[in-house]
Design a protein around this motif. Structure first.
Motif, short mmCIF file in Angstrom:
data_model
loop_
_atom_site.label_atom_id
_atom_site.label_comp_id
_atom_site.label_asym_id
_atom_site.label_seq_id
_atom_site.Cartn_x
_atom_site.Cartn_y
_atom_site.Cartn_z
N LEU A 122 -19.84 53.34 12.48
CA LEU A 122 -19.06 52.62 11.48
C LEU A 122 -17.58 52.62 11.84
O LEU A 122 -17.03 53.65 12.24
CB LEU A 122 -19.25 53.27 10.11
N GLY A 123 -16.94 51.46 11.68
CA GLY A 123 -15.50 51.35 11.77
C GLY A 123 -14.94 50.94 10.43
O GLY A 123 -15.51 50.08 9.75
N LEU A 124 -13.84 51.57 10.02
CA LEU A 124 -13.21 51.27 8.73
C LEU A 124 -11.72 51.08 8.96
O LEU A 124 -11.05 51.94 9.54
CB LEU A 124 -13.47 52.40 7.74
N THR A 125 -11.20 49.94 8.49
CA THR A 125 -9.81 49.55 8.78
C THR A 125 -9.17 48.95 7.54
O THR A 125 -9.85 48.31 6.73
CB THR A 125 -9.79 48.53 9.93
N LEU A 126 -7.86 49.14 7.40
CA LEU A 126 -7.09 48.48 6.35
C LEU A 126 -6.25 47.38 6.99
O LEU A 126 -5.41 47.64 7.86
CB LEU A 126 -6.18 49.48 5.64
N ALA A 127 -6.50 46.13 6.58
CA ALA A 127 -5.69 44.98 7.01
C ALA A 127 -4.67 44.69 5.92
O ALA A 127 -4.97 44.79 4.73
CB ALA A 127 -6.58 43.77 7.26
N TRP A 128 -3.46 44.31 6.31
CA TRP A 128 -2.38 44.13 5.35
C TRP A 128 -1.41 43.07 5.86
O TRP A 128 -1.36 42.79 7.05
CB TRP A 128 -1.63 45.45 5.14
N GLY A 129 -0.66 42.47 4.93
CA GLY A 129 0.30 41.48 5.40
C GLY A 129 0.97 40.67 4.30
O GLY A 129 0.65 40.80 3.12
N LEU A 130 1.89 39.82 4.75
CA LEU A 130 2.65 38.91 3.90
C LEU A 130 2.58 37.52 4.50
O LEU A 130 2.56 37.37 5.73
CB LEU A 130 4.13 39.32 3.81
N THR A 131 2.57 36.49 3.66
CA THR A 131 2.65 35.12 4.13
C THR A 131 3.79 34.39 3.44
O THR A 131 4.15 34.71 2.30
CB THR A 131 1.34 34.33 3.90
N GLY A 132 4.35 33.42 4.14
CA GLY A 132 5.38 32.57 3.57
C GLY A 132 5.03 31.12 3.80
O GLY A 132 4.35 30.78 4.78
N VAL A 133 5.46 30.23 2.90
CA VAL A 133 5.17 28.80 2.99
C VAL A 133 6.46 28.01 2.86
O VAL A 133 7.33 28.33 2.05
CB VAL A 133 4.17 28.38 1.88
N LYS A 134 6.57 26.97 3.67
CA LYS A 134 7.72 26.06 3.61
C LYS A 134 7.20 24.66 3.37
O LYS A 134 6.59 24.04 4.24
CB LYS A 134 8.52 26.11 4.90
N ALA A 135 7.41 24.12 2.17
CA ALA A 135 7.05 22.74 1.87
C ALA A 135 8.10 21.82 2.46
O ALA A 135 9.23 22.22 2.77
CB ALA A 135 6.95 22.54 0.37
N GLN A 136 7.73 20.54 2.62
CA GLN A 136 8.65 19.57 3.20
C GLN A 136 9.90 19.46 2.35
O GLN A 136 9.85 19.31 1.14
CB GLN A 136 7.95 18.21 3.29
N GLY A 137 11.08 19.60 2.99
CA GLY A 137 12.34 19.48 2.29
C GLY A 137 12.80 20.74 1.61
O GLY A 137 13.80 20.72 0.89
N SER A 138 12.10 21.87 1.82
CA SER A 138 12.51 23.13 1.20
C SER A 138 12.58 24.21 2.27
O SER A 138 12.36 23.96 3.45
CB SER A 138 11.53 23.53 0.09
N SER A 139 12.87 25.43 1.85
CA SER A 139 12.95 26.55 2.77
C SER A 139 11.73 27.44 2.61
O SER A 139 10.94 27.29 1.67
CB SER A 139 14.23 27.36 2.53
N PHE A 140 11.56 28.40 3.51
CA PHE A 140 10.43 29.32 3.43
C PHE A 140 10.54 30.20 2.18
O PHE A 140 11.61 30.70 1.85
CB PHE A 140 10.36 30.21 4.67
N GLU A 141 9.39 30.36 1.51
CA GLU A 141 9.31 31.23 0.34
C GLU A 141 8.09 32.13 0.47
O GLU A 141 7.05 31.73 1.00
CB GLU A 141 9.19 30.40 -0.95
N HIS A 142 8.25 33.35 0.01
CA HIS A 142 7.13 34.30 0.02
C HIS A 142 6.00 33.76 -0.86
O HIS A 142 6.21 33.42 -2.02
CB HIS A 142 7.62 35.65 -0.52
N GLU A 143 4.79 33.68 -0.28
CA GLU A 143 3.66 33.13 -1.03
C GLU A 143 2.60 34.18 -1.33
O GLU A 143 2.14 34.29 -2.46
CB GLU A 143 3.02 31.98 -0.25
N GLN A 144 2.19 34.98 -0.35
CA GLN A 144 1.10 35.91 -0.57
C GLN A 144 1.42 37.30 -0.05
O GLN A 144 2.13 37.47 0.94
CB GLN A 144 -0.19 35.44 0.12
N THR A 145 0.85 38.29 -0.73
CA THR A 145 0.77 39.65 -0.24
C THR A 145 -0.70 40.03 -0.29
O THR A 145 -1.38 39.74 -1.28
CB THR A 145 1.56 40.62 -1.13
N TYR A 146 -1.22 40.63 0.78
CA TYR A 146 -2.64 40.95 0.79
C TYR A 146 -2.92 42.32 1.37
O TYR A 146 -2.19 42.82 2.23
CB TYR A 146 -3.46 39.89 1.56
#
Length: 228
Positions: free
Chosen positions: A104-128
């Motif tokens: 068995l292998g057991l792991t914790l995956a983690w991260g942040l995502t950002g989204v930039k819509a057309q005409g705007s700047s990057f904004e934090h969207e998800q934490t997982y």
């Protein structure tokens, strides 16, 4: 459903695939050793029934940094009609139980995502956060299970995510995969795919997945990975 939600859905699909064990949307518990790296790229086509398709691509790099951890950085871009959107992912995986042999292998995956819509700047969207288990269940058969949490900043919601996947080695270098995955807010996805190792360093992959929600979504992807 308008183009903007379609683009959001496409970017979320790309983000999910970018930190998974391609061609799966399900993560595996394996973590790169220190100094080992992988470069990946894939193209995705998301088609909702009755609506125009969204198309996008992702480029990703990941490296082992020691302490049973690897870091992941990915950039995605999606288009629907004249609208475009961009996504960034910064994440990683940290092994809790290192998989050895058939164990068995057991792991914790983690991260942040950002989204930039057309005409705007990057904004934090998800934490997982995602707890990942992998184990060989029979000769040439490997199973994966994920249980996770995702926070969406734009929707102001928390979701529980889950994935179940199995892969079968048909012959050396060729694997077929199947999976079912989803969250507590929508109907599940069902997917399948192929992975072909052209060499010790280069592999190619393709997948198709369907979500029988409203509208019905179909997602195709094709990609490659280079290890160094």
């Amino acid at each position: 459903m308008t183009r903007t939600p379609l683009l959001a859905a496409a970017l979320l699909a790309l983000a999910g695939a970018s930190h998974a064990a391609r061609p799966l949307a399900t993560e595996d518990a394996d973590v790169l050793d220190k100094g080992k790296c992988e470069a990946e790229g894939f193209y995705a086509h998301l088609k909702p029934s009755g609506f125009d398709a969204s198309k996008g691509w992702t480029l990703q790099g990941s490296c082992g940094i020691g302490a049973n951890t690897q870091l992941i950085l990915a950039y995605s871009r999606a288009r629907s009609g004249d609208e475009t959107a961009q996504g960034l992912l910064l994440g990683g995986k940290t092994a809790i139980i290192t998989r050895e042999g058939q164990g068995l292998g057991l792991t914790l995956a983690w991260g942040l995502t950002g989204v930039k819509a057309q005409g705007s700047s990057f904004e934090h969207e998800q934490t997982y956060l995602n707890l990942v288990a992998t184990r060989e269940i029979a000769a040439s058969w490997t199973a994966h299970a994920n249980l996770g949490w995702v926070r969406s900043e734009s929707a102001g919601t928390n979701s529980t995510t889950w994935n179940l996947a199995i892969e079968k080695s048909l012959r050396e270098g060729l694997d077929v995969v199947g999976e079912v995955y989803g969250d507590d807010r929508s109907k599940p996805w069902v997917g399948t795919g192929l992975r072909w190792s052209a060499s010790d360093q280069l592999s190619l992959n393709a997948s198709v997945a369907v979500q029988n929600d409203t509208p019905r979504l179909r997602l195709w992807t094709v990609g490659l990975k280079y290890a160094f």
